[in-house]
Design a protein around this motif. Structure first.
Motif, short mmCIF file in Angstrom:
data_model
loop_
_atom_site.label_atom_id
_atom_site.label_comp_id
_atom_site.label_asym_id
_atom_site.label_seq_id
_atom_site.Cartn_x
_atom_site.Cartn_y
_atom_site.Cartn_z
N PRO A 52 0.83 -1.20 0.00
CA PRO A 52 0.00 0.00 0.00
C PRO A 52 0.87 1.25 0.00
CG PRO A 52 -0.05 -1.07 2.15
CD PRO A 52 0.79 -1.93 1.26
N VAL A 53 0.46 2.23 -0.79
CA VAL A 53 1.22 3.48 -0.91
C VAL A 53 0.27 4.66 -1.06
CG1 VAL A 53 3.25 2.41 -1.99
CG2 VAL A 53 1.41 3.31 -3.43
N ARG A 54 0.78 5.82 -0.72
CA ARG A 54 0.16 7.07 -1.13
C ARG A 54 0.87 7.50 -2.40
NH1 ARG A 54 -1.22 11.06 3.91
NH2 ARG A 54 -3.10 9.94 4.53
N PHE A 55 0.14 8.14 -3.31
CA PHE A 55 0.74 8.52 -4.59
C PHE A 55 0.08 9.78 -5.11
CE2 PHE A 55 -3.10 6.48 -5.88
CZ PHE A 55 -3.44 7.02 -7.11
N THR A 56 0.68 10.35 -6.13
CA THR A 56 0.07 11.50 -6.79
C THR A 56 -0.05 11.20 -8.27
OG1 THR A 56 2.18 12.63 -7.17
CG2 THR A 56 1.00 13.13 -5.10
N TRP A 57 -0.99 11.89 -8.90
CA TRP A 57 -1.27 11.70 -10.32
C TRP A 57 -1.14 13.04 -11.03
CZ3 TRP A 57 -1.33 9.19 -14.52
CH2 TRP A 57 -2.17 9.50 -15.58
N VAL A 84 12.47 14.83 -6.43
CA VAL A 84 11.90 14.44 -5.13
C VAL A 84 11.06 15.59 -4.60
CG1 VAL A 84 12.44 13.82 -2.75
CG2 VAL A 84 13.75 12.79 -4.63
N ALA A 85 11.54 16.83 -4.72
CA ALA A 85 10.79 18.00 -4.24
C ALA A 85 9.46 18.14 -4.96
CB ALA A 85 11.62 19.27 -4.41
N ARG A 124 3.54 17.75 -4.68
CA ARG A 124 2.28 17.16 -5.13
C ARG A 124 1.63 16.32 -4.03
NH1 ARG A 124 1.25 17.39 -10.53
NH2 ARG A 124 2.86 18.40 -11.79
N TYR A 125 2.43 15.62 -3.25
CA TYR A 125 1.92 14.84 -2.12
C TYR A 125 1.22 15.76 -1.13
CZ TYR A 125 2.07 11.65 1.93
OH TYR A 125 1.75 10.86 3.00
N ALA A 126 1.88 16.84 -0.74
CA ALA A 126 1.30 17.78 0.24
C ALA A 126 0.00 18.37 -0.30
CB ALA A 126 2.30 18.88 0.57
N TYR A 169 -2.70 15.30 -0.18
CA TYR A 169 -3.03 14.75 1.14
C TYR A 169 -3.13 15.81 2.22
CZ TYR A 169 -2.36 10.30 -1.15
OH TYR A 169 -2.47 9.23 -2.01
N CYS A 170 -2.98 17.08 1.86
CA CYS A 170 -3.13 18.21 2.79
C CYS A 170 -2.17 18.17 3.97
CB CYS A 170 -4.58 18.33 3.27
SG CYS A 170 -5.75 18.60 1.93
N SER A 171 -1.05 17.49 3.79
CA SER A 171 0.03 17.49 4.79
C SER A 171 1.28 16.98 4.10
CB SER A 171 -0.31 16.60 5.99
OG SER A 171 -0.34 15.25 5.62
N GLY A 172 2.42 17.36 4.65
CA GLY A 172 3.68 16.90 4.08
C GLY A 172 3.92 15.44 4.37
N PRO A 173 4.70 14.78 3.51
CA PRO A 173 5.03 13.38 3.74
C PRO A 173 6.14 13.25 4.78
CG PRO A 173 6.12 14.15 1.79
CD PRO A 173 5.26 15.28 2.27
N PRO A 174 6.37 12.05 5.29
CA PRO A 174 7.53 11.84 6.15
C PRO A 174 8.80 12.18 5.37
CG PRO A 174 6.06 9.92 6.16
CD PRO A 174 5.57 10.85 5.08
N ASN A 175 9.87 12.49 6.09
CA ASN A 175 11.12 12.87 5.45
C ASN A 175 12.27 11.97 5.93
OD1 ASN A 175 13.06 14.18 3.97
ND2 ASN A 175 13.19 15.94 5.34
#
Length: 138
Positions: free
Chosen positions: A42-47, A102-103, A108-110, A113-119
């Motif tokens: 399972p993953v979060r992703f952007t399109w 990566v940036a 796009r993730y933020a 998903y309305c929040s930043g991803p883990p770093n």
């Protein structure tokens, strides 16, 4: 880690599929292990509908990254499901550790998903050049 060149895509999707792919949900990413068996996670992703690219942020030591790196132009599938609606994006995957790429994945993730991803250390972006879209009830 070997960096891969950027490539283009001409995949288009319907407005309803695009809307479904921008909802803040997760999906299952399928890659193939060196022995040919599937690895699902399972993953979060952007399109990115304009480029026909799906992006997954992860760490360079994960099984999914090792699977993609082991096979040039690796085929992968990303499937998002919500009840009896689903969309599968299929295409070739490449792994990038270039800070700008990566940036872009982080931005796009933020947004999605309305929040930043883990770093975590070793963060990379898996970019999937989508060339096939399958869907049901979208």
């Amino acid at each position: 880690m070997t960096l891969s060149p950027q490539r283009g895509s001409t995949t288009t999707v319907s407005p309803s599929v695009n809307e479904f792919l921008t909802a803040p949900q997760t999906a299952v990413l399928t890659t193939l292990r060196p022995d040919g068996s599937p690895h699902l996670t399972p993953v979060r992703f952007t399109w990115d509908p304009w480029a026909g690219v799906a992006r997954v942020l992860t760490v360079n030591t994960t099984r999914k990254v090792r699977n993609v790196l082991a096979t040039p132009q690796a085929r992968v599938a990303l499937c998002q499901v919500d009840g009896f609606r689903w969309v599968t994006l299929e295409g070739t995957a490449l792994v990038f550790d270039v800070p700008e790429r990566v940036a872009e994945g982080v931005r796009r993730y933020a947004e999605r998903y309305c929040s930043g991803p883990p770093n975590p250390p070793g963060r990379v972006v898996v970019e999937i050049a989508v060339d096939r879209v399958l869907s049901l009830n979208c």
